[in-house]
Design a protein around this motif. Structure first.
Motif, short mmCIF file in Angstrom:
data_model
loop_
_atom_site.label_atom_id
_atom_site.label_comp_id
_atom_site.label_asym_id
_atom_site.label_seq_id
_atom_site.Cartn_x
_atom_site.Cartn_y
_atom_site.Cartn_z
N ASP A 1 28.33 74.20 73.14
CA ASP A 1 29.70 75.03 72.84
C ASP A 1 30.96 74.06 73.53
O ASP A 1 32.07 74.44 73.62
N LYS A 2 30.65 72.86 73.81
CA LYS A 2 31.25 71.84 74.33
C LYS A 2 30.71 70.56 73.97
O LYS A 2 29.73 70.35 73.96
N LEU A 3 31.52 69.28 73.88
CA LEU A 3 31.13 68.07 73.66
C LEU A 3 30.88 67.51 75.22
O LEU A 3 31.65 67.21 75.82
N ILE A 4 29.33 67.40 75.48
CA ILE A 4 29.02 66.85 76.52
C ILE A 4 28.55 65.36 76.30
O ILE A 4 27.80 65.18 75.26
N PHE A 5 28.74 64.60 77.22
CA PHE A 5 28.31 63.01 77.12
C PHE A 5 27.32 62.57 78.07
O PHE A 5 26.94 63.25 79.09
N GLY A 6 26.25 61.76 77.59
CA GLY A 6 25.20 61.43 78.28
C GLY A 6 25.72 60.59 79.18
O GLY A 6 26.87 60.14 79.58
N THR A 7 24.70 59.97 80.16
CA THR A 7 24.96 59.38 81.23
C THR A 7 25.55 57.86 80.93
O THR A 7 26.04 57.41 82.03
N PHE B 1 27.81 55.52 75.28
CA PHE B 1 27.40 56.93 75.42
C PHE B 1 27.05 57.58 74.26
O PHE B 1 27.71 57.46 73.14
N PHE C 1 35.12 56.21 69.26
CA PHE C 1 33.85 56.75 68.36
C PHE C 1 33.20 55.64 67.58
O PHE C 1 33.73 54.82 67.01
N PRO D 1 36.73 55.51 75.62
CA PRO D 1 35.65 55.73 74.78
C PRO D 1 36.24 55.64 73.41
O PRO D 1 37.29 56.37 73.01
N ASN E 1 23.95 67.90 66.74
CA ASN E 1 24.35 66.66 66.25
C ASN E 1 24.17 65.81 67.38
O ASN E 1 23.99 66.19 68.39
N GLN F 1 26.55 62.23 68.70
CA GLN F 1 27.60 61.04 68.47
C GLN F 1 27.54 59.87 69.56
O GLN F 1 26.89 60.23 70.46
N GLN G 1 32.70 52.09 75.29
CA GLN G 1 33.70 52.24 76.13
C GLN G 1 33.68 50.78 76.71
O GLN G 1 32.98 50.40 77.63
N ASN H 1 27.15 68.40 71.15
CA ASN H 1 28.00 69.79 71.25
C ASN H 1 27.00 70.68 71.47
O ASN H 1 26.04 70.89 70.85
N TYR I 1 29.38 56.74 71.42
CA TYR I 1 30.71 56.04 71.65
C TYR I 1 30.73 54.66 72.33
O TYR I 1 29.62 54.57 73.23
#
Lengths: 108, 115
Positions: A94-100, A88, A45, A43, A31, A33, A37, A92, A35
């Protein structure tokens, strides 16, 4: 580990112009997401996309998830000064990582 | 309804010291995430707690640690502070169900400066 790249890094536009930021991954995403900021803020959603080729709209914002689920885009029509901030994408494994992130500046 | 609250909002430490940051999630949320955001940069994943257990951690040295309490509040501990630890530390909560399955609600963050 998985990385999610966003382009451009910065974008300066005149108020009323359109803006698009792209989020790209080398692997298939379950998926995506988005955000926003604001400067000095935290940030907030905006939306989540799950399905291949999904398109969602929120007023002047259009979000799209690629057919291969490896990329996504956020398009803002007729930017306003209130759109200023960093956008951003996040995904996910196994963790929610954010783009640059893409920092948007709008000049009146 | 109260949002995610973090404390302290700002703090200054010197190299080698230790710091504890605190986070209270939104009522009913069982998952807590910690992120580090250096000035002008993106969010780097630190830790994810759910139902009191550490579910995952990012690529940070062991001097970054934390825990989640029975009431789902959380602490982030950083030992032997280094200059590059200066950053905004953001806590976020969600209603659980696995990482990334729901929106994250962020607190205002704790701004740490290491001198």
């Amino acid at each position: 580990g998985q990385q999610v790249m966003q382009i451009p890094q910065y974008q300066h536009v005149q108020e009323g112009e359109d803006f698009t930021t792209y989020c790209n991954s080398s692997t298939t995403l379950s998926n995506i997401q988005w955000y926003k900021q604001r400067p000095g803020g935290h940030p907030v959603f905006l939306i989540q996309l799950v399905k291949s080729g999904e398109v969602k709209k929120q007023k002047r914002l259009t979000f799209q998830f690629g057919e291969a689920k490896k990329n996504s885009s956020l398009h803002i029509t007729a930017t306003q000064t209130t759109d200023v901030g960093t956008y951003f994408c996040a995904t996910n494994t196994d963790k929610l990582i954010f783009g640059t992130g893409t920092r948007l500046q709008v000049f009146p | 309804e109260a949002g995610v609250t973090q404390s302290p909002t700002h703090l200054i430490k010197t190299r080698g010291q230790q710091v504890t940051l605190r986070c209270s999630p939104i009522s009913g949320h069982t998952s807590v995430y910690w992120y580090q955001q250096a000035l002008g940069l993106g969010l780097q994943f630190l830790l994810w707690y759910d139902e009191g257990e550490e579910r995952n951690r990012g690529n940070f040295p062991p001097r970054f640690s934390g825990r989640q309490f029975p009431n789902y509040s959380s602490e982030l501990n950083v030992n032997a502070l280094e200059l590059e630890d200066s950053a905004l530390y953001l806590c976020a909560s969600s209603s659980g169900g696995g990482a990334g399955t729901g929106e994250l609600f962020f607190g205002e963050g704790s701004r740490l400066t290491v001198l």
